[in-house]
Design a protein around this motif. Sequence first.
Motif, PDB file in Angstrom:
ATOM      1  N   TYR A  66      -0.714  -2.541   4.737  1.00 18.67           N
ATOM      2  CA  TYR A  66      -1.834  -2.993   4.760  1.00 18.67           C
ATOM      3  C   TYR A  66      -2.055  -3.921   6.218  1.00 18.67           C
ATOM      4  O   TYR A  66      -2.897  -3.800   6.746  1.00 18.67           O
ATOM      5  N   TYR A  69      -1.350  -1.892   9.429  1.00 18.72           N
ATOM      6  CA  TYR A  69      -2.344  -0.783   9.689  1.00 18.72           C
ATOM      7  C   TYR A  69      -3.457  -1.036   9.135  1.00 18.72           C
ATOM      8  O   TYR A  69      -3.874  -0.245   8.406  1.00 18.72           O
ATOM      9  N   ARG A  70      -3.993  -2.306   9.350  1.00 16.60           N
ATOM     10  CA  ARG A  70      -5.434  -2.575   8.847  1.00 16.60           C
ATOM     11  C   ARG A  70      -6.514  -1.514   9.065  1.00 16.60           C
ATOM     12  O   ARG A  70      -7.191  -1.546   8.100  1.00 16.60           O
ATOM     13  N   ASP A  71      -6.567  -1.038  10.361  1.00 15.32           N
ATOM     14  CA  ASP A  71      -7.512  -0.405  10.486  1.00 15.32           C
ATOM     15  C   ASP A  71      -7.480   1.255  10.049  1.00 15.32           C
ATOM     16  O   ASP A  71      -8.585   1.772   9.448  1.00 15.32           O
ATOM     17  N   LYS A  72      -6.594   1.677   9.692  1.00 18.22           N
ATOM     18  CA  LYS A  72      -6.110   3.165   9.067  1.00 18.22           C
ATOM     19  C   LYS A  72      -5.987   2.911   7.675  1.00 18.22           C
ATOM     20  O   LYS A  72      -6.435   4.000   7.002  1.00 18.22           O
ATOM     21  N   VAL A  73      -5.715   1.750   6.942  1.00 18.75           N
ATOM     22  CA  VAL A  73      -5.622   1.622   5.396  1.00 18.75           C
ATOM     23  C   VAL A  73      -6.885   0.969   5.280  1.00 18.75           C
ATOM     24  O   VAL A  73      -7.472  -0.050   5.553  1.00 18.75           O
ATOM     25  N   SER A  74      -7.713   1.521   4.108  1.00 19.47           N
ATOM     26  CA  SER A  74      -9.023   1.020   3.715  1.00 19.47           C
ATOM     27  C   SER A  74      -8.751  -0.015   2.570  1.00 19.47           C
ATOM     28  O   SER A  74      -9.289  -1.231   2.947  1.00 19.47           O
ATOM     29  N   ASP A  75      -8.180   0.142   1.550  1.00 23.38           N
ATOM     30  CA  ASP A  75      -8.167  -0.804   0.525  1.00 23.38           C
ATOM     31  C   ASP A  75      -6.737  -0.830  -0.083  1.00 23.38           C
ATOM     32  O   ASP A  75      -6.330  -0.040  -0.543  1.00 23.38           O
ATOM     33  N   ASP A  78      -6.197  -0.861  -4.549  1.00 27.44           N
ATOM     34  CA  ASP A  78      -5.981   0.530  -5.379  1.00 27.44           C
ATOM     35  C   ASP A  78      -4.656   0.840  -5.425  1.00 27.44           C
ATOM     36  O   ASP A  78      -4.222   1.492  -6.430  1.00 27.44           O
ATOM     37  N   ASP A  79      -3.927   0.776  -4.130  1.00 25.86           N
ATOM     38  CA  ASP A  79      -2.611   1.316  -4.291  1.00 25.86           C
ATOM     39  C   ASP A  79      -1.727   0.368  -4.948  1.00 25.86           C
ATOM     40  O   ASP A  79      -0.866   1.044  -5.786  1.00 25.86           O
TER      41      ASP A  79
END
Length: 104
Positions: A66, A69-75, A78-79
């Motif tokens: 996260y 790749y903050r821009d590509k991973v939403s949240d 949840d993971d």
Amino acid sequence: MGKLSDIPVIEEKKSARQPRLSSDIAGKVTETLGTGANAKDSIVYYTIKWAFIAGTIISVCVMINYCVYRDKVSDFTDDVKKIWEMVVPIITLALGYLFGKSQK
């Protein structure tokens, strides 16, 4: 080259004390887990230990992913929640076996 019959044959001397293939011979598994009832408890403790370690390592990897790749991973919460939803039942099952077994 000589004949096959020219090769010296080494005969094994059979001793009176030959090793037995039974549970009292300590191997790699018995050194780690123990024997008998201790092995059953050790497996439960190792299951709990490795479940925590695996859950923690995977959670840290998700958090690093996260951050990178903050821009590509939403949240990532949840993971992480999904990871621990798989790990916690394993730990609960192991603890239930351990405490339920002692209630006899």
